[in-house]
Design an enzyme around this catalytic site. Structure first.
Site, mmCIF file in Angstrom:
data_model
loop_
_atom_site.group_PDB
_atom_site.id
_atom_site.type_symbol
_atom_site.label_atom_id
_atom_site.label_comp_id
_atom_site.label_asym_id
_atom_site.label_seq_id
_atom_site.Cartn_x
_atom_site.Cartn_y
_atom_site.Cartn_z
ATOM 1 N N HIS A 368 30.624 9.836 35.618
ATOM 2 C CA HIS A 368 31.334 10.251 36.830
ATOM 3 C C HIS A 368 32.693 9.597 37.025
ATOM 4 C CE1 HIS A 368 27.949 7.631 38.644
ATOM 5 N NE2 HIS A 368 28.986 6.844 38.509
ATOM 6 N N GLY A 418 21.256 7.424 44.518
ATOM 7 C CA GLY A 418 21.365 7.066 45.931
ATOM 8 C C GLY A 418 21.793 5.620 46.023
ATOM 9 N N HIS A 443 28.661 12.634 43.160
ATOM 10 C CA HIS A 443 28.119 11.674 42.185
ATOM 11 C C HIS A 443 27.125 10.698 42.800
ATOM 12 C CE1 HIS A 443 30.573 8.509 43.904
ATOM 13 N NE2 HIS A 443 30.284 7.668 42.951
#
Length: 520
Positions: A368, A418, A443
């Site tokens: 990412h 998360g 992301h």
């Protein structure tokens, strides 16, 4: 992170004050989660800005704008909305300057920023701020055939074993024997190096973006200092938001796609690994920013914000950065592969079975923080574009030639980490996303509070006791950093993922919840 390049802001507060007034004038809502910022929000915009947020996330972005307009708040980054608008001024940009639902301000580009530049436009630029300092920071997901009840009795032992095996924390040194020659090979070969050295299974490579190796990498484009920083750190987790989590499947939204990933039931145990290119990538970015400031003067490139230092893609500075960035990306894949090797060893030792018997296959590895050359349709014409994704994940649709055979019918798996101790998600890419965001999505959770205000407002004890209350085993190298990573410092990952799904740019496949966390 404080970066040596954080330039003092030159704009006055009257400028940002008008930003808040301009919000109503220039920003329009197109549907439940899509907003457009029209040209004129900042001077010199070549195109519009588009961002995707639901109402609670939109309020956070608006707060950023108001905070920047407050004369008592000094320093810090520009608000994300202003940063997106400044990106829209860069030469050679194609389509809109975009931001994903987890967006917040960052160095130059906002985190969650996506921008594509036309490879055939001689003026088009590459900007290290559009990739980020942790080049190819990314996540990977390993499956197992264990169930939650198999692991629960050994949870503490597993957390301790992972913490003992995986070097974590700011100055951690790797356990893989690496020589300068070997490092050059890793920079050139990516996961092919890991395969050669015995840290990877052949099929791991199939389930990495770019097959775990960017072919334009050149170790000679990486400075000696960057290599010195990278040499001892291969196979280390690092600090900050990096972690290894042992998770269980909490919900399956798309059983057909989950089945292709080898996930068949709720309660199945998986391992989620989040790490990047460590000090090496950071140094490559710092070196490039310095060189590009010179290149901009030479090529007379004007930008609204000095943090958006850039160089023409075709220039020597631009090419050198792309080769060095690719080498740093390869390093990051080798790093995540080493962490995969160590994770497989830990499981094998504790459960007295080989990693293969435990079915510890790699589901996927997504980057990412990277810029890649991709083909996209722009106004009906196929173009080669340099797509910058910073804190944003590639999310290619079903039938795209660059995704593995296993996922041709489901779309590319997209791994969304998360915050420590909250849930994570696996999404899949969509055709709509490919057409509207150059095949990009969010992301992770994205910060709601800056690192410094997190430290001021949240205590380490409260974070740790909350995780224990949830039954999560945790091992942390530097408790001081825990506050910065507390769930309260971040946006709600479910809001972020739901915004992406509402926008149609990716769809939910799995929800995962952690049972053990290892952190730098």
């Amino acid at each position: 992170h404080t970066h040596t390049h954080t330039h003092a802001r030159t704009h006055t507060h009257t400028h940002t004050h008008t930003m808040a007034e301009k919000w109503d004038q220039y920003i329009t809502q197109e549907d439940a989660v899509t907003y457009r910022v029209k040209k004129g929000y900042v001077p010199n915009m070549r195109t519009d800005v588009k961002f995707f947020v639901n109402d609670p996330l939109k309020d956070l972005l608006y707060k950023e704008v108001l905070k920047a307009a407050d004369p008592h708040v000094r320093g810090g980054f520009l608000p994300a909305v202003a940063q997106m608008a400044n990106v829209a001024c860069l030469p050679g940009i194609v389509g809109e300057s975009m931001a994903m639902p987890d967006t917040h301000s960052g160095y130059g580009f906002p985190i969650g920023g996506v921008a594509a530049f036309d490879m055939d436009d001689p003026e088009a630029v590459v900007s290290p701020g559009g990739v980020g300092f942790d080049i190819n920071c990314g996540v990977r997901l390993l499956r197992t055939n264990l169930m939650e009840e198999d692991v629960t009795p050994f949870k503490e032992q597993l957390a301790q074993s992972l913490f003992d095996h995986i070097p974590v924390g700011v100055g951690s040194k790797g356990v893989l024997p690496t020589t300068p020659e070997s490092l050059n090979d890793a920079l050139r070969l990516g996961v092919d190096w890991s395969l050669r050295e015995g840290y990877a299974w052949p099929e791991d490579k199939e389930h990495c973006e770019e097959y775990g190796r960017m072919l334009n990498a050149d170790p000679n484009a990486v400075s000696r200092r960057a290599k010195m920083r990278g040499l001892p750190q291969l196979g280390t987790l690092g600090a900050g938001n990096h972690y290894v989590e042992i998770q269980v499947v909490d919900e399956i939204f798309n059983p057909a796609a989950a089945d292709k990933m080898g996930i068949t039931k709720v309660g199945q145990v998986v391992a989620f690994i989040h790490s990047g290119s460590r000090g090496l990538g950071h140094q490559v970015a710092s070196d490039a920013l310095r060189e590009m400031e010179k290149a901009m003067a030479k090529d007379k490139i004007e930008v609204n914000d000095r943090q958006l230092a850039c160089a023409r893609i075709s220039s020597s500075a631009g090419q050198k950065y792309l080769k060095g960035m690719a080498a740093a990306a390869n390093y990051a894949w080798c790093n995540r592969q080493a962490l995969t090797f160590l994770t497989r060893q830990c499981f094998a030792k504790l459960f007295k079975k080989t990693p293969l018997e435990l079915d510890m296959h790699l589901i996927y590895d997504t980057s990412h923080n990277v810029a890649k050359i991709e083909e996209h349709q722009v106004n009906g014409v196929t173009k080669r574009l340099l797509v910058h994704r910073k804190g944003s994940t590639r999310a290619f649709p079903p039938h795209h030639p660059q995704i593995p055979i296993d996922y041709q019918f489901t779309g590319q798996p997209v791994l969304i980490g998360g915050t420590m101790g909250t849930c994570s998600y696996v999404l899949t890419g969509t055709k709509k996303g490919f057409e509207t965001t150059f095949g990009s999505t969010c992301h992770g959770a994205g910060r709601a509070l800056s690192r410094s205000s997190s430290r001021a407002n949240i205590s380490a004890e409260s974070v740790l006791s909350e995780l224990k209350r949830k039954g999560i085993s945790i091992r942390v190298a530097s408790p001081k950093l825990i506050m910065e990573e507390a769930p309260d410092s971040y946006k709600d990952v479910s809001d972020v993922v739901d915004s992406c799904e509402t926008a149609g740019i990716s769809l939910k496949c799995l929800k995962l919840r952690p049972i053990a966390v290892i952190k730098g």
